[in-house]
Design an enzyme around this catalytic site. Structure first.
Site, PDB file in Angstrom:
ATOM      1  N   GLY A 159      11.560   2.759  -5.630  1.00  0.00           N
ATOM      2  CA  GLY A 159      11.818   3.990  -6.316  1.00  0.00           C
ATOM      3  C   GLY A 159      11.374   5.318  -5.692  1.00  0.00           C
ATOM      4  N   GLY A 168      11.238  -3.237  -7.967  1.00  0.00           N
ATOM      5  CA  GLY A 168      10.429  -4.295  -8.057  1.00  0.00           C
ATOM      6  C   GLY A 168      11.100  -5.625  -7.137  1.00  0.00           C
ATOM      7  N   LYS A 220      -1.442   4.274  -4.162  1.00  0.00           N
ATOM      8  CA  LYS A 220      -2.851   3.228  -4.274  1.00  0.00           C
ATOM      9  C   LYS A 220      -2.461   2.178  -3.198  1.00  0.00           C
ATOM     10  CE  LYS A 220      -3.913   4.029  -8.981  1.00  0.00           C
ATOM     11  NZ  LYS A 220      -3.764   3.292 -10.307  1.00  0.00           N
ATOM     12  N   ARG A 235      24.664   2.666  -9.836  1.00  0.00           N
ATOM     13  CA  ARG A 235      24.584   1.204 -10.203  1.00  0.00           C
ATOM     14  C   ARG A 235      26.137   0.546 -10.512  1.00  0.00           C
ATOM     15  NH1 ARG A 235      18.837   1.443 -13.279  1.00  0.00           N
ATOM     16  NH2 ARG A 235      17.428   0.981 -11.530  1.00  0.00           N
TER      17      ARG A 235
HETATM   18  P1  AMP Z   1       3.873   4.512  -5.546  1.00  0.00           P
HETATM   19  O1  AMP Z   1       4.298   4.380  -7.068  1.00  0.00           O
HETATM   20  O2  AMP Z   1       2.584   3.817  -5.698  1.00  0.00           O
HETATM   21  O3  AMP Z   1       4.768   4.368  -4.642  1.00  0.00           O
HETATM   22  O4  AMP Z   1       3.298   6.275  -5.515  1.00  0.00           O
HETATM   23  C1  AMP Z   1       4.158   7.186  -5.471  1.00  0.00           C
HETATM   24  C2  AMP Z   1       3.454   8.337  -5.804  1.00  0.00           C
HETATM   25  O5  AMP Z   1       2.534   8.684  -5.060  1.00  0.00           O
HETATM   26  C3  AMP Z   1       4.322   9.496  -6.048  1.00  0.00           C
HETATM   27  O6  AMP Z   1       4.499  10.168  -7.375  1.00  0.00           O
HETATM   28  C4  AMP Z   1       3.491  10.893  -5.139  1.00  0.00           C
HETATM   29  O7  AMP Z   1       3.395  11.986  -5.826  1.00  0.00           O
HETATM   30  C5  AMP Z   1       2.163  10.131  -5.032  1.00  0.00           C
HETATM   31  N1  AMP Z   1       1.291  10.358  -4.226  1.00  0.00           N
HETATM   32  C6  AMP Z   1       1.788  10.531  -2.844  1.00  0.00           C
HETATM   33  N2  AMP Z   1       0.668  11.017  -2.092  1.00  0.00           N
HETATM   34  C7  AMP Z   1      -0.321  11.381  -2.934  1.00  0.00           C
HETATM   35  C8  AMP Z   1      -1.678  11.865  -2.683  1.00  0.00           C
HETATM   36  N3  AMP Z   1      -2.097  12.445  -1.729  1.00  0.00           N
HETATM   37  N4  AMP Z   1      -2.367  12.184  -3.971  1.00  0.00           N
HETATM   38  C9  AMP Z   1      -1.857  11.816  -5.142  1.00  0.00           C
HETATM   39  N5  AMP Z   1      -0.743  11.208  -5.422  1.00  0.00           N
HETATM   40  C10 AMP Z   1       0.161  11.018  -4.111  1.00  0.00           C
END
Ligand code: AMP
Length: 415
Positions: free
Chosen positions: A373, A396, A217, A34
């Site tokens: 991230g 974000g 999610k 940064r």
């Molecule tokens: P996000 O913060 O929503 O972008 O999610 C990122 C996280 O999603 C990472 O820490 C990954 O380990 C997790 N992730 C990706 N694929 C899967 C999966 N099939 N099952 C559980 N966690 C997942």
């Protein structure tokens, strides 16, 4: 005004940067990305004969002085990077004299802005449910203006180069801009680059455009998915989201991560993609594991027929091929969120296939933006950061920009 056309000679510039760098337990910087990111702007102002007042937040001190988050810890590092002995103002709201004494080429770093609750502008020590909350909020907004005015009084011009906080309407990121006229406020180089990168994927699109949304999610990505649906040719939805889509279509997903209350939403996304002519690419097979761990037993199975007790943790081989096919001929690519639990070395194949296809497309002239991230951590894990066009510094802020929201930090300068 732009940083390239402003005449900094003999002027004092107050620059909002994002020096929220990670420190170890001895206060040593563990990653100076940064600081390096802000150098082009800072060096340009000094080279033009300006004086610099640098301001930033660090961590979450919640409106109180806390030595753990003191920017005094980074003075030496900033001095070394700038090649100038940086002075330090231990109270950011009482730095008027030190700022007034600055000569061209000199640099003053202000203490952590968030030692003052006015920076974030949220009332402290009062519950949202408290009947007096609205009054407290109003009073805080007024003192936030005063705080911003004090900061503004140190300088002739204001430069915002902190993309990471551009989605926040804080004193130093947005409110301060009200105290400078349009000719004396501007974005820094890092901000300009980020704004350009976002523009490349939202307006100035070369086709075909493939967006890859992964992560855990659907619910946290829905705003982005909906905004992108009007823009992309191919939309890859991967990672944990796969199983919400599989279940929504009648599949069995074992103990995979799945948002049962988002099944209708998933069906709605499928229908919208069809109606808009978007090629929606979902996982068809997966690497299923019998435990959420790197050493779990694994098997390849259809993403909609996962045995009881097993969970999909990565994209399967057929899926990886379909992802790569939708990426490698693209001319614009946006990637946010991994295709599997990439933190476990045995479940990186899906994300690696995406990274490889992006690298190939980029070599063939595509513009590729990686941001938010985890996909940045992912591309760094593969050592491929130099094989994509642009890696955003804003988590974000980038996501909100892609959702189509106006970022207060940018609006405050550009109107
Ligand atoms: P996000 O913060 O929503 O972008 O999610 C990122 C996280 O999603 C990472 O820490 C990954 O380990 C997790 N992730 C990706 N694929 C899967 C999966 N099939 N099952 C559980 N966690 C997942």
């Amino acid at each position: 005004m732009t940083i390239d056309s402003y005449k900094f000679a003999g002027k004092k510039a107050i620059v909002r940067v994002d020096f929220n760098v990670p420190l170890d337990e001895n206060g040593k910087i563990t990653d100076d990305t940064r600081i390096r990111g802000a150098l082009p702007t800072l060096k340009k102002i000094l080279a033009d004969g300006g004086a610099l007042i640098i301001m930033s937040h660090m961590g979450k001190p919640k409106g109180k002085v806390n030595a753990k988050f003191s920017l005094s810890q980074i003075v030496d590092a900033v001095s070394a990077q700038l090649g100038v002995a940086v002075q330090f103002a231990p109270d950011c709201a009482k730095a008027g004299e030190a700022a007034a004494a600055l000569k061209p080429g000199e640099v003053l770093l202000l203490e952590n802005l968030r030692f003052y609750p006015e920076e974030e502008g949220k009332p402290v020590g009062i519950d949202k449910e408290d009947p007096a909350y609205e009054e407290a909020k109003k009073a805080m907004k007024n003192s936030q203006k005063e705080f911003a005015k004090t900061l503004a009084s140190y300088a002739d011009c204001y430069v915002n180069d902190a993309f990471g906080t551009a989605h926040r309407k804080h004193a130093s990121t947005a409110v301060i801009a009200d105290y400078f006229d349009a000719d004396n406020k501007m974005l820094g180089y890092l901000m300009e680059k980020e704004v350009q990168a976002v523009d490349n994927v939202l307006s100035n699109i070369k086709r075909p455009f493939t967006a890859i949304m992964g992560g855990s999610k659907v619910s946290t990505k829905i705003g982005i998915i909906e905004n992108l649906m009007d823009k992309v040719d191919n939309l890859i939805l991967c990672g944990g989201m796969t199983y919400t889509f599989a279940k929504a279509q009648g599949g069995h997903v074992g103990k995979s991560i799945c948002e049962d209350d988002k099944l209708d939403l998933a069906l709605d996304i499928i229908a919208k993609a069809k109606a808009k002519g978007v090629n929606l690419v979902l996982g068809t097979d997966c690497v299923a594991a019998d435990d959420f761990s790197n050493d779990a037993n694994t098997q390849i199975c259809p993403a909609n027929a996962i045995p009881e007790g097993w969970e999909g943790l990565d994209a399967g081989p057929a899926t990886r091929e379909s992802f790569a096919a939708a990426i490698k001929d693209a001319k614009t690519i946006l990637w946010n969120g991994p295709a599997g639990v990439f933190e476990f070395d045995n479940f990186t194949a899906g994300s690696k296939a995406i990274a490889d296809a992006i690298a190939e497309a980029t070599k063939n002239g595509a513009f590729s933006l990686i941001g938010g991230g985890d996909s940045v951590a992912c591309i760094n894990k593969f050592g491929m950061a130099d094989q994509v066009s642009y890696i955003s510094t804003g988590g974000g802020a980038l996501l909100e920009a892609i959702e189509g929201k106006i970022l207060p930090g940018i609006a405050a300068i550009k109107g």
